[in-house]
Structures are given as C-alpha cells and as structure tokens.
Design a protein around this motif. Structure first.
Motif, PDB file in Angstrom:
ATOM      1  N   UNK A 129      33.281  38.766  50.321  1.00 61.19           N
ATOM      2  CA  UNK A 129      34.291  38.938  51.178  1.00 61.19           C
ATOM      3  C   UNK A 129      35.631  39.195  50.320  1.00 61.19           C
ATOM      4  N   UNK A 130      36.830  39.732  51.218  1.00 62.54           N
ATOM      5  CA  UNK A 130      37.864  40.044  50.396  1.00 62.54           C
ATOM      6  C   UNK A 130      38.617  38.722  49.491  1.00 62.54           C
ATOM      7  N   UNK A 131      38.518  37.533  50.422  1.00 59.21           N
ATOM      8  CA  UNK A 131      39.227  36.395  49.417  1.00 59.21           C
ATOM      9  C   UNK A 131      38.297  36.210  48.410  1.00 59.21           C
ATOM     10  N   UNK A 132      37.117  36.313  48.427  1.00 61.68           N
ATOM     11  CA  UNK A 132      36.196  35.859  47.441  1.00 61.68           C
ATOM     12  C   UNK A 132      36.434  36.778  46.197  1.00 61.68           C
ATOM     13  N   UNK A 133      36.594  38.076  46.621  1.00 63.81           N
ATOM     14  CA  UNK A 133      36.612  39.144  45.646  1.00 63.81           C
ATOM     15  C   UNK A 133      38.107  38.892  44.687  1.00 63.81           C
ATOM     16  N   UNK A 134      39.021  38.380  45.577  1.00 59.06           N
ATOM     17  CA  UNK A 134      40.276  38.284  44.858  1.00 59.06           C
ATOM     18  C   UNK A 134      40.229  36.906  43.843  1.00 59.06           C
ATOM     19  N   UNK A 135      39.693  36.019  44.429  1.00 61.04           N
ATOM     20  CA  UNK A 135      39.230  34.858  43.666  1.00 61.04           C
ATOM     21  C   UNK A 135      38.429  35.191  42.124  1.00 61.04           C
ATOM     22  N   UNK A 136      37.472  35.828  42.220  1.00 61.19           N
ATOM     23  CA  UNK A 136      36.528  36.138  41.184  1.00 61.19           C
ATOM     24  C   UNK A 136      37.446  37.083  40.331  1.00 61.19           C
ATOM     25  N   UNK A 137      38.306  38.016  40.838  1.00 56.23           N
ATOM     26  CA  UNK A 137      38.951  38.891  39.753  1.00 56.23           C
ATOM     27  C   UNK A 137      40.038  38.038  39.208  1.00 56.23           C
ATOM     28  N   UNK A 138      40.581  36.865  39.843  1.00 54.97           N
ATOM     29  CA  UNK A 138      41.713  36.119  39.201  1.00 54.97           C
ATOM     30  C   UNK A 138      41.018  35.161  38.156  1.00 54.97           C
ATOM     31  N   UNK A 139      39.799  35.123  38.032  1.00 53.93           N
ATOM     32  CA  UNK A 139      38.938  34.082  37.176  1.00 53.93           C
ATOM     33  C   UNK A 139      38.903  35.157  35.795  1.00 53.93           C
ATOM     34  N   UNK A 140      39.235  36.403  35.960  1.00 55.77           N
ATOM     35  CA  UNK A 140      39.042  37.512  34.706  1.00 55.77           C
ATOM     36  C   UNK A 140      40.621  37.845  34.375  1.00 55.77           C
ATOM     37  N   UNK A 141      41.437  37.500  34.908  1.00 54.30           N
ATOM     38  CA  UNK A 141      42.714  37.868  34.700  1.00 54.30           C
ATOM     39  C   UNK A 141      43.366  37.440  33.489  1.00 54.30           C
ATOM     40  N   UNK A 142      43.638  38.181  32.747  1.00 54.10           N
ATOM     41  CA  UNK A 142      44.548  38.005  31.358  1.00 54.10           C
ATOM     42  C   UNK A 142      45.930  37.293  31.580  1.00 54.10           C
ATOM     43  N   UNK A 143      45.806  36.189  30.862  1.00 55.84           N
ATOM     44  CA  UNK A 143      47.107  35.142  30.979  1.00 55.84           C
ATOM     45  C   UNK A 143      48.274  35.880  30.650  1.00 55.84           C
ATOM     46  N   UNK A 144      48.237  37.032  29.737  1.00 55.74           N
ATOM     47  CA  UNK A 144      49.321  37.854  29.203  1.00 55.74           C
ATOM     48  C   UNK A 144      49.963  38.969  30.355  1.00 55.74           C
ATOM     49  N   UNK A 145      49.136  38.957  31.414  1.00 59.42           N
ATOM     50  CA  UNK A 145      49.593  39.971  32.589  1.00 59.42           C
ATOM     51  C   UNK A 145      50.899  39.679  33.103  1.00 59.42           C
TER      52      UNK A 145
END
Length: 229
Positions: A32-48
């Motif tokens: 689902x769209x919310x889950x996709x955003x959450x999974x992407x957030x886990x891969x997010x670089x902290x320096x972004x």
C-alpha cells in the motif's frame, strides 16, 4: 439523539465500505502507499536535505502512479534506466527521485515473491490495506508524513519521459532481435502522467479517510489472520 447517533454511524459505515471498494478495485499487486513510504523511510540517508527528501518520497510513490497505464515501467530494468538518466543529470533532487523509485520496486520484489509477506494472492489486498493501517496509526510521523502528497515536479516528469523513451526503444529493439511480437506500449506524455497523478491522489485520499476511522483491533486481527510467513 440516539436515533441521530445511529444514523451517523450507519452513514459512516456505508461511506467506509464505498471507500474500501474503491481502494481495493483500484489497487493491485503492490504494498500500500503508506507502507511504501515507510519502507522507503527506512532506507533514507540521514544526510538528506528536506528538498531531496521530498524528491526521494515522490520517487517512492511514482511506480504505482505509472503502473496502471504503463506496467512495463514498474520494473527493476526501468528503475535502472531512470537512475542512469538522473545520475547523468548530476542533479541531486533527480538522483534522490530515482533512488526512491528503485526503493519502491525493490520492496515490491521482496513482498511478492513465492515466500513473500503478500501471499497468498487471495489475501493480497487485505494484507496491504491492514498493514497500511497499522503503519498509519503506529509508525507514521516518526520518519514521514503519511497524509502528505509527495507530487512529482516538472523536472521529475521530464526525467521519466526521457528514461521511458529510451527504455521502450531498447525493449522494442530487443523484441525485434529475438523475433518476438513487438508489444507497442501506450503513449506516455506529460498530460497522461498528470492524469495518472490525479488518479493516484484520489486513491490515497480515499484510503486516508478510511484509515482514520479503522479501529486498531481490526487491523491487528486481520494481520494475524493473514500472516503466513
């Protein structure tokens, strides 16, 4: 007063059912769209930065925005093509957008293989929606805003158009060399992409309306009932 309460409750229930039917009939074979955003957030670089982070989440949404009209773009091959176009542009926002796109595709690959979480296929939609609901109530806000629309910018649409043009050209050449029937993809242009964005926004708005009123006991029960891992 009691009668009015019952009428309001019944109306809310009817609205919920209608929204759920729209969501299920429009959404297929993806987290689902919310889950996709959450999974992407886990891969997010902290320096972004905040700007590139927005682009990253916009990229995360994009495969499902495009999928209904152009399913051939919902692939690791196209995600690779998109990244190389972004990399050659040397623009950070576009690179983050392409990385978000690839992150979405990768998470689908994990969820939909034969032993993935989104199985059996008969329970696919229910699992997706209830996982969205759990994240919406228990995780959203930690890394991302679940109710925010992460729209594609004009430059990101241009990136998709350029990558899609080269990708479909390569695919047609490959099919011709293998003497396969050439599958002509649907025309992809700015107007059609914008229409796809509008449809996706309608879908996510409907889902958010339903998520707000779904009790936690329901999604927890459904996730336990359908957990086959």
């Amino acid at each position: 007063m009691y009668q009015r309460y019952n009428n309001n409750t019944m109306h809310q229930t009817q609205t919920t059912i209608i929204i759920f039917i729209i969501w299920v009939s429009s959404h297929s074979h993806a987290w689902g769209p919310v889950t996709h955003l959450y999974l992407c957030s886990l891969a997010n670089n902290e320096t972004t930065t905040s700007s590139t982070l927005y682009s990253f989440y916009a990229g995360c949404n994009s495969p499902d925005i495009l999928k209904k009209e152009w399913p051939e773009l919902h692939s690791l091959e196209f995600a690779t093509q998109l990244f190389w176009h972004a990399h050659n542009s040397t623009t950070e926002d576009l690179i983050e957008f392409a990385l978000g796109f690839g992150c979405h595709i990768a998470s689908d690959e994990v969820g939909h293989h034969s032993k993935g979480f989104l199985n059996p296929p008969s329970a696919d939609h229910e699992i997706e929606f209830n996982l969205d609901s759990m994240i919406y109530h228990e995780r959203a806000g930690e890394q991302f805003d679940a109710t925010r629309e992460y729209d594609m910018s004009e430059h990101e649409i241009d990136l998709i158009l350029k990558a899609a043009a080269q990708y479909t050209s390569v695919q047609s050449t490959t099919q011709r060399n293998l003497r396969k029937d050439i599958i002509t993809p649907k025309i992809i242009d700015r107007t059609r992409i914008q229409s796809a964005i509008n449809r996706f926004q309608l879908l996510t708005s409907a889902e958010h309306a339903l998520l707000r009123i779904q009790p936690s006991s329901l999604y927890k029960f459904e996730l336990q009932r359908h957990s086959f891992c």
